[in-house]
Design an enzyme around this catalytic site. Structure first.
Site, short mmCIF file in Angstrom:
data_model
loop_
_atom_site.label_atom_id
_atom_site.label_comp_id
_atom_site.label_asym_id
_atom_site.label_seq_id
_atom_site.Cartn_x
_atom_site.Cartn_y
_atom_site.Cartn_z
N TYR A 85 0.84 -1.21 0.00
CA TYR A 85 0.00 0.00 0.00
C TYR A 85 0.87 1.25 0.00
O TYR A 85 0.59 2.22 -0.69
CB TYR A 85 -0.94 0.01 1.21
CG TYR A 85 -1.95 1.14 1.10
CD1 TYR A 85 -3.17 0.93 0.47
CD2 TYR A 85 -1.65 2.41 1.58
CE1 TYR A 85 -4.08 1.97 0.31
CE2 TYR A 85 -2.56 3.45 1.43
CZ TYR A 85 -3.77 3.23 0.79
OH TYR A 85 -4.65 4.25 0.64
N PHE A 137 -7.16 22.26 -24.22
CA PHE A 137 -7.48 20.85 -24.39
C PHE A 137 -8.72 20.57 -23.54
O PHE A 137 -8.91 21.17 -22.48
CB PHE A 137 -6.32 19.92 -24.02
CG PHE A 137 -6.70 18.48 -24.28
CD1 PHE A 137 -6.82 18.03 -25.57
CD2 PHE A 137 -7.03 17.63 -23.23
CE1 PHE A 137 -7.26 16.73 -25.83
CE2 PHE A 137 -7.47 16.33 -23.48
CZ PHE A 137 -7.58 15.88 -24.78
N THR A 138 -9.55 19.63 -24.01
CA THR A 138 -10.87 19.41 -23.41
C THR A 138 -10.83 19.22 -21.89
O THR A 138 -11.42 20.01 -21.15
CB THR A 138 -11.53 18.19 -24.07
OG1 THR A 138 -10.62 17.09 -24.00
CG2 THR A 138 -11.87 18.46 -25.53
N ASP A 228 1.92 20.86 -19.91
CA ASP A 228 1.21 19.62 -20.19
C ASP A 228 2.22 18.79 -20.99
O ASP A 228 2.44 19.02 -22.17
CB ASP A 228 -0.06 19.89 -21.00
CG ASP A 228 -0.83 18.62 -21.28
OD1 ASP A 228 -0.21 17.53 -21.25
OD2 ASP A 228 -2.04 18.69 -21.54
N LYS A 271 0.19 8.39 -23.25
CA LYS A 271 0.65 8.77 -24.59
C LYS A 271 2.16 8.50 -24.69
O LYS A 271 2.58 7.35 -24.72
CB LYS A 271 0.32 10.25 -24.87
CG LYS A 271 -1.14 10.49 -25.22
CD LYS A 271 -2.05 10.52 -24.05
CE LYS A 271 -3.36 11.16 -24.33
NZ LYS A 271 -4.24 11.14 -23.15
N ARG A 395 -12.70 16.34 -33.70
CA ARG A 395 -12.05 17.41 -32.92
C ARG A 395 -12.50 18.72 -33.54
O ARG A 395 -11.78 19.39 -34.26
CB ARG A 395 -10.52 17.29 -32.97
CG ARG A 395 -9.96 16.07 -32.28
CD ARG A 395 -9.74 16.21 -30.77
NE ARG A 395 -10.90 15.97 -29.95
CZ ARG A 395 -10.83 15.51 -28.69
NH1 ARG A 395 -9.66 15.20 -28.16
NH2 ARG A 395 -11.90 15.38 -27.96
N PHE A 462 -18.66 15.50 -26.21
CA PHE A 462 -18.28 14.69 -27.38
C PHE A 462 -18.15 13.21 -27.05
O PHE A 462 -18.34 12.36 -27.90
CB PHE A 462 -16.95 15.20 -27.97
CG PHE A 462 -15.81 15.19 -26.99
CD1 PHE A 462 -15.63 16.24 -26.11
CD2 PHE A 462 -14.93 14.12 -26.94
CE1 PHE A 462 -14.59 16.22 -25.18
CE2 PHE A 462 -13.89 14.09 -26.03
CZ PHE A 462 -13.72 15.15 -25.14
N1 F0G Z 1 -3.60 16.64 -22.05
C1 F0G Z 1 -3.56 16.31 -23.35
C2 F0G Z 1 -2.79 17.14 -24.30
C3 F0G Z 1 -4.27 15.18 -23.78
O1 F0G Z 1 -4.23 14.86 -25.08
C4 F0G Z 1 -5.01 14.41 -22.85
C5 F0G Z 1 -5.77 13.25 -23.29
C6 F0G Z 1 -5.01 14.80 -21.51
C7 F0G Z 1 -4.28 15.92 -21.16
C8 F0G Z 1 -5.80 14.06 -20.47
O2 F0G Z 1 -5.18 12.89 -20.16
O3 F0G Z 1 -6.78 11.11 -20.93
O4 F0G Z 1 -4.90 10.58 -19.38
O5 F0G Z 1 -6.82 11.87 -18.56
N2 F0G Z 1 -6.02 13.01 -24.48
C9 F0G Z 1 -6.67 11.85 -25.04
C10 F0G Z 1 -6.78 12.00 -26.52
C11 F0G Z 1 -7.93 11.46 -24.37
O6 F0G Z 1 -7.39 11.12 -27.13
O7 F0G Z 1 -6.26 12.96 -27.09
P1 F0G Z 1 -5.98 11.54 -19.73
#
Ligand code: F0G
Length: 470
Positions: A85, A137-138, A228, A271, A395, A462
């Protein structure tokens, strides 16, 4: 490039191709269902590729997130999981890897990128403060907004132009940033949210000169920079290739230098870092770390696992080392480019220059007769699936969501369909199949109609929105 055309061989004498620096040890069969079955699957999914079952997908280019193939070393690392843990040895391995390659002092693991975004947003943003960034970013912007922040896009204008050939379309426009600072005051800026590469702009990089100048400006005004770092290794490749003085530097050196201009970073390790799940947050400041280490316990788990199993942290530590190898990243981006060059040669509109992780089809030029409110990029993703079982992602206007104040759609200049390439998963032959399907959909473009949204969730619509054909 076609290996089936022998008459070109003579012209190719002396040619030297790149090839993947790995060979395949285990395979996963693919299945393609019939067109009728795809039509049915698409209707059941409400024309949203996020709602398809993966079993009904032939080549999955939805995302490069969590879809990488791990190496034999990473799989071996799974067996070294220390599932204690507290104080797992895998955490210390991860900490060491982040310190070595990214250079930040304190490391907090999280279950994935948005877990880290949540923590940094809650600790570093005071309600009402502004968060300037190089395009939204979303999930990033949503967490900044949920913490009371106001996101302001300060990316250079070229980033919004899919045809601009600027080599560093991810750069911050320092004049836009200075203008914001002078309007609201430096104390009203929470931090700079700097992404490399910029996902929503088409995987476009930030130059070293730009982050350096940004650092100078922020030092003068007393503003922090958080990265990021999700695709920062890919960003380093573009610096090595395009920026004067970096051709002789390794990817690891460039990555480290870039991070040295920042105060910390959050990471979706799904990624660049070559794992199926995981994330981290790393900062230099001791007192900020204190706060983060405390908050992570509330939302993710103890600060030495942050929602991850010991084995996940081990594969992540190994993935970090593998991700910064020059031959890995050259082949990774080389594959994306191979697809981009095929499409460009066939005059299919894609965002130029081709970025690091994906090909972004320009749906505005692809379907000039479909207005943005009829979701051209969503339509294109649906048509591609129907044609060949290839899964891509919207996108554009659906991803951009609504303005929290006015409630109206955000209408982004970029209306794109993303063909995202998972790392170390598909071969060049798959890329040929993808290109040919895009061409077939392009040939049929004039008879294609747009979509209407029939269901809209409140957050990140989305992912779960549903559509029907007009
Ligand atoms: N920042 C960037 C630039 C991203 O592309 C993503 C995720 C995140 C943060 C969030 O990270 O998914 O691990 O919580 N991008 C994915 C995509 C979902 O398909 O581009 P996460």
């Amino acid at each position: 490039m076609n290996h089936l055309v022998p008459q070109t061989m003579g012209q190719q004498f002396g040619r030297r191709s790149w090839a993947e620096p790995w060979k395949i040890k285990m395979v996963e069969p693919l299945r393609m269902i019939s067109r009728e079955e795809r039509q049915r699957a698409l209707e059941e999914a409400g024309y949203n590729t996020f709602l398809l079952r993966s079993e009904d997908v032939y080549i999955d280019l939805l995302t490069d997130s969590g879809t990488s193939a791990m190496s034999d070393r990473q799989w071996a690392g799974m067996m070294l999981g220390d599932e204690a843990y507290a104080g797992s040895r895998n955490f210390y391995h991860l900490e060491e890897a982040v310190r070595t390659y990214y250079g930040f002092r304190h490391v907090v693991p999280t279950h994935q990128g948005r877990g880290a975004e949540h923590l940094i947003s809650q600790t570093a943003i005071k309600p009402g403060q502004f968060v300037p960034g190089n395009m939204y970013f979303t999930t990033t912007r949503l967490h900044q907004e949920l913490a009371g922040g106001i996101f302001v896009d300060v990316i250079i204008d070229e980033a919004h132009d899919p045809e601009s050939l600027h080599p560093f379309k991810g750069n911050v426009d320092l004049a836009k940033l200075e203008d914001l600072i002078s309007r609201v005051g430096a104390e009203q800026i929470a931090y700079i949210s700097l992404a490399g590469t910029v996902n929503m702009a088409g995987g476009q990089p930030v130059s070293m000169a730009n982050v350096q100048a940004l650092r100078e400006l922020c030092d003068r005004r007393g503003i922090r920079i958080f990265l990021d770092a999700t695709r920062l290794v890919e960003n380093a490749f573009f610096i090595q290739e395009r920026e004067e003085g970096y051709a002789g530097r390794s990817i690891a050196q460039i990555l480290r230098e870039f991070c040295d201009y920042a105060d910390g970073a959050w990471m979706s390790a799904k990624k660049d870092n070559l794992v199926n799940i995981g994330g981290w947050l790393a900062v230099n400041d001791d007192s900020l770390f204190e706060e983060l280490r405390n908050l992570v316990v509330v939302y993710e788990g103890l600060h030495t696992y942050g929602g991850l199993a010991g084995r996940d942290m081990e594969t992540l530590a190994i993935g970090i080392e593998e991700s910064v190898q020059d031959d890995h990243i050259r082949a990774r981006i080389g594959q994306v480019r191979y697809l981009g060059e095929l499409l460009t040669d066939w005059e299919i509109p894609v965002v130029q220059p081709v970025g690091g992780h994906a090909i972004f089809l320009d749906a505005r030029r692809f379907y000039p007769h479909i207005p943005q409110d009829e979701f051209p990029a969503q339509t294109l993703a649906a048509e591609l699936y129907l044609d060949s079982g290839i899964r891509s992602m919207e996108r554009g206007i659906a991803s951009a969501g609504r303005d929290p104040k006015t409630g109206d759609h955000h209408r982004p200049k970029l209306e794109l369909t993303r063909l995202t390439i998972p790392r170390r998963v598909y071969t060049q032959a798959h890329m040929d199949v993808v290109a040919e399907s895009v061409k077939a959909v392009h040939d049929a473009r004039e008879s294609t109609r747009g979509l209407r949204m029939t269901y809209e969730p409140k957050y990140l619509r989305f992912f779960q929105a549903r559509f029907e054909r007009l």
